[in-house]
Design an enzyme around this catalytic site. Structure first.
Site, PDB file in Angstrom:
ATOM      1  N   LYS A 249       0.794  -1.287  -0.033  1.00 26.33           N
ATOM      2  CA  LYS A 249      -0.078  -0.140   0.004  1.00 26.33           C
ATOM      3  C   LYS A 249       0.843   1.297   0.007  1.00 26.33           C
ATOM      4  O   LYS A 249       1.990   1.440   0.627  1.00 26.33           O
ATOM      5  CB  LYS A 249      -0.836   0.014   1.158  1.00 26.33           C
ATOM      6  CG  LYS A 249      -2.472  -0.241   0.958  1.00 26.33           C
ATOM      7  CD  LYS A 249      -3.263  -0.194   2.176  1.00 26.33           C
ATOM      8  CE  LYS A 249      -3.593   1.080   2.563  1.00 26.33           C
ATOM      9  NZ  LYS A 249      -4.716   1.066   3.643  1.00 26.33           N
ATOM     10  N   ILE A 250       0.385   2.240  -0.834  1.00 22.86           N
ATOM     11  CA  ILE A 250       1.244   3.623  -0.781  1.00 22.86           C
ATOM     12  C   ILE A 250       1.546   4.120   0.558  1.00 22.86           C
ATOM     13  O   ILE A 250       2.505   4.727   0.525  1.00 22.86           O
ATOM     14  CB  ILE A 250       0.799   4.502  -1.943  1.00 22.86           C
ATOM     15  CG1 ILE A 250       1.423   5.578  -2.155  1.00 22.86           C
ATOM     16  CG2 ILE A 250      -0.691   4.969  -1.337  1.00 22.86           C
ATOM     17  CD1 ILE A 250       2.544   5.333  -3.494  1.00 22.86           C
ATOM     18  N   SER A 251       0.585   3.919   1.413  1.00 22.69           N
ATOM     19  CA  SER A 251       0.718   4.480   2.698  1.00 22.69           C
ATOM     20  C   SER A 251       2.022   4.294   3.343  1.00 22.69           C
ATOM     21  O   SER A 251       2.395   4.711   4.309  1.00 22.69           O
ATOM     22  CB  SER A 251      -0.721   4.666   3.330  1.00 22.69           C
ATOM     23  OG  SER A 251      -0.744   3.233   3.685  1.00 22.69           O
ATOM     24  N   LYS A 252       2.431   3.134   3.186  1.00 25.65           N
ATOM     25  CA  LYS A 252       3.647   2.527   3.774  1.00 25.65           C
ATOM     26  C   LYS A 252       4.961   2.647   3.030  1.00 25.65           C
ATOM     27  O   LYS A 252       5.997   2.611   3.395  1.00 25.65           O
ATOM     28  CB  LYS A 252       3.532   0.819   3.782  1.00 25.65           C
ATOM     29  CG  LYS A 252       2.105   0.520   4.299  1.00 25.65           C
ATOM     30  CD  LYS A 252       2.181  -0.412   5.199  1.00 25.65           C
ATOM     31  CE  LYS A 252       0.964  -0.908   6.042  1.00 25.65           C
ATOM     32  NZ  LYS A 252       0.087  -1.821   5.340  1.00 25.65           N
ATOM     33  N   ARG A 253       4.630   3.347   1.750  1.00 22.22           N
ATOM     34  CA  ARG A 253       5.955   3.771   1.179  1.00 22.22           C
ATOM     35  C   ARG A 253       6.737   4.749   1.831  1.00 22.22           C
ATOM     36  O   ARG A 253       6.084   5.705   2.564  1.00 22.22           O
ATOM     37  CB  ARG A 253       5.590   4.383  -0.071  1.00 22.22           C
ATOM     38  CG  ARG A 253       6.478   4.324  -1.288  1.00 22.22           C
ATOM     39  CD  ARG A 253       5.586   4.799  -2.575  1.00 22.22           C
ATOM     40  NE  ARG A 253       5.497   6.212  -2.401  1.00 22.22           N
ATOM     41  CZ  ARG A 253       6.459   7.316  -2.971  1.00 22.22           C
ATOM     42  NH1 ARG A 253       7.384   7.065  -3.452  1.00 22.22           N
ATOM     43  NH2 ARG A 253       5.899   8.504  -2.693  1.00 22.22           N
TER      44      ARG A 253
END
Ligand code: GLU
Length: 491
Positions: A249-253
């Site tokens: 998930k992008i939020s974990k990027r």
């Protein structure tokens, strides 16, 4: 009915919660709603879902509004704050209570906990078992008299399925036995998210709800609210989850995830909108760079994909380069001005008084820029004369036995051009004539000259550089290079 033409006028809303800065995933939802509204001539509404009074902050409202403005996602109505509409939700809840579509539940937290534990122990779904739905009026009065505050729960159908036709995912359904009589008003009469969302969408006459697919479970609950209120639900389009290159998930990027951080990194708003539009949608051909109205005209909900798109930072940077190249030099310089001032390369006065000169630098470098901030690294030698020569370049172009001789010849040739006629044409002519005269390749002059003038071996057209620097600076820098070569013989 085509997907773009609901039988109602198009009214879409973007409904971020002001509990953080505008995240790229949320911004993508905003972009899709905005594009759809602009393409269909519909209305785009900004609604701030701030009923969570603990997590909602004014600073995030400001930051979201600022991000929207930066992106150019202009809204037609709003911002509408849910926290200012509590009465509307309470009235709708009371309406459901009076029509028997909602009921008061007096269960305490401990009772609910025991109920859940028993259900799990018996291998059943630990959902609320609707026990208060079956209370008699007498029992209700008795519990209320005991001083139990009670919440309001919606009475959902006990059997059957709730289904809808998702514009992206097709027909979706959920058994009502997998849902429960969820709370719509808490004991302090504050409403819950799914209730508020459906009441608002109905009241605002939203025709299409376009949002991330993490809301699908909520959609079933919201449809049940519409049903209970006797209202027609809007059309729903759920957008696929954005993944990072690591497929997470992008939020974990790591790195920038708030839209506004991309601004600071040197991305243009137009790039962001175009790039975000491509996260879950494509025009159906190989176009990616779609400036101005092209993106709006090409957009359609039919082409939203269900496959998870990948956020590719290299593509974002490439696209930004395309937008930079397409941009008018004056506009580009206006955007660069604060960065240039901040970096100390030039002051406001220096920039404004030498605007035409600055424009030449911009024109020379825009081909090589991907981020606005690239300008700072690429342009240093136009502003500062204290160059550090690239060591590889020094080895290659300053150490030939004829390097000094060729630079001296260039110096003489340049000095012979009157200062007011020194430009890219005349300097090129001088260099080429010299090469011809001496029977040497032009490269023999161009490479050492570039290194002498810029300190590097790469850059924009050599003669653009000579013109921008002007004759005196060129002569000075050639002089300095000659002195350097003489004092730094090859080891
Ligand atoms: N406030 C919700 C969010 O930020 C959006 C809900 C919706 O679009 O319906 O995720």
């Amino acid at each position: 009915m085509t997907l773009n033409q609901s039988d109602r006028p198009v009214r879409v809303r973007f409904a971020p919660s002001p509990t953080g800065h505008l995240h790229v995933g949320t911004a993508r939802t905003g972009v899709f709603n905005w594009l759809f509204a602009r393409q269909t001539g519909g209305t785009f509404i900004l609604r701030l879902e701030d009923t969570d009074r603990v997590r909602s902050k004014d600073e995030f409202v400001d930051s979201i509004v600022e991000s929207m403005k930066w992106l150019g996602l202009d809204w037609d109505e709003g911002p509408i704050f849910q926290s200012q509409r509590l009465e509307l939700y309470q009235e709708a809840a009371d309406k459901l209570l009076h029509s028997g579509k909602a009921y008061r539940c007096f269960c305490t937290a401990e009772e609910l906990e025991t109920m859940r534990n028993e259900a799990m122990a018996a291998g059943r779904n630990p959902r609320y078992d609707s026990r208060c739905r079956r209370l008699t009026d007498e029992q209700r009065e008795k519990l209320a008299a005991e001083g139990r505050a009670g919440v309001l729960r919606i009475a959902i159908p006990e059997t059957g399925v709730t289904s809808y036709e998702d514009l992206v995912l097709g027909k979706l359904q959920k058994g009502n036995d997998e849902l429960d009589d969820f709370v719509i008003l808490r004991s302090d009469r504050t409403p819950t998210y799914n209730f508020v969302c459906a009441v608002d969408d109905a009241e605002m006459k939203i025709s299409h709800v376009i949002r991330g697919n993490d809301h699908i479970t909520n959609t079933f609950k919201q449809i049940l609210v519409y049903d209970a209120l006797g209202l027609e639900p809007p059309a729903f389009a759920h957008l696929p989850l954005i993944l990072g290159k690591d497929k997470k998930k992008i939020s974990k990027r790591k790195g920038a995830v708030s839209v506004i951080d991309f601004k600071a990194e040197g991305y243009l708003a137009e790039t962001m909108v175009n790039f975000l539009a491509l996260l879950g949608w494509s025009p159906g051909d190989d176009r990616e760079f779609m400036p101005g109205r092209e993106l709006i005209s090409a957009f359609s909900l039919e082409r939203v994909t269900s496959a998870n798109p990948v956020f590719d930072p290299d593509k974002l940077a490439w696209l930004n380069g395309e937008y930079i190249r397409a941009m008018d030099d004056n506009k580009l310089l206006t955007l660069l001005q604060p960065l240039i001032m901040e970096s100390g390369l030039a002051t406001r006065l220096e920039i404004e008084s030498r605007w035409h000169w600055m424009l030449k630098i911009v024109a020379a470098l825009k081909e090589r820029m991907r981020l606005l901030t690239d300008f700072l690294e690429l342009s240093g030698y136009f502003f500062r004369g204290e160059l550090t020569y690239d060591p590889k370049g020094v080895k290659k172009h300053f150490h030939g036995e004829d390097a000094v001789e060729n630079l001296e010849a260039l110096q003489t040739a340049f000095a012979a051009i009157p200062e007011n006629r020194f430009n890219k044409e005349s300097s090129e002519h001088a260099l080429r004539s010299l090469a011809e005269e001496r029977g040497l390749k032009v490269a023999k002059f161009i490479h050492p000259l570039r290194l002498a003038l810029s300190g590097t071996t790469k850059g924009p057209g050599m003669f653009e550089i000579t013109e921008i620097l002007g004759r005196e600076t060129c002569l000075e820098r050639i002089n300095r290079a000659i002195a350097f070569i003489k004092t730094n013989p090859p080891s």
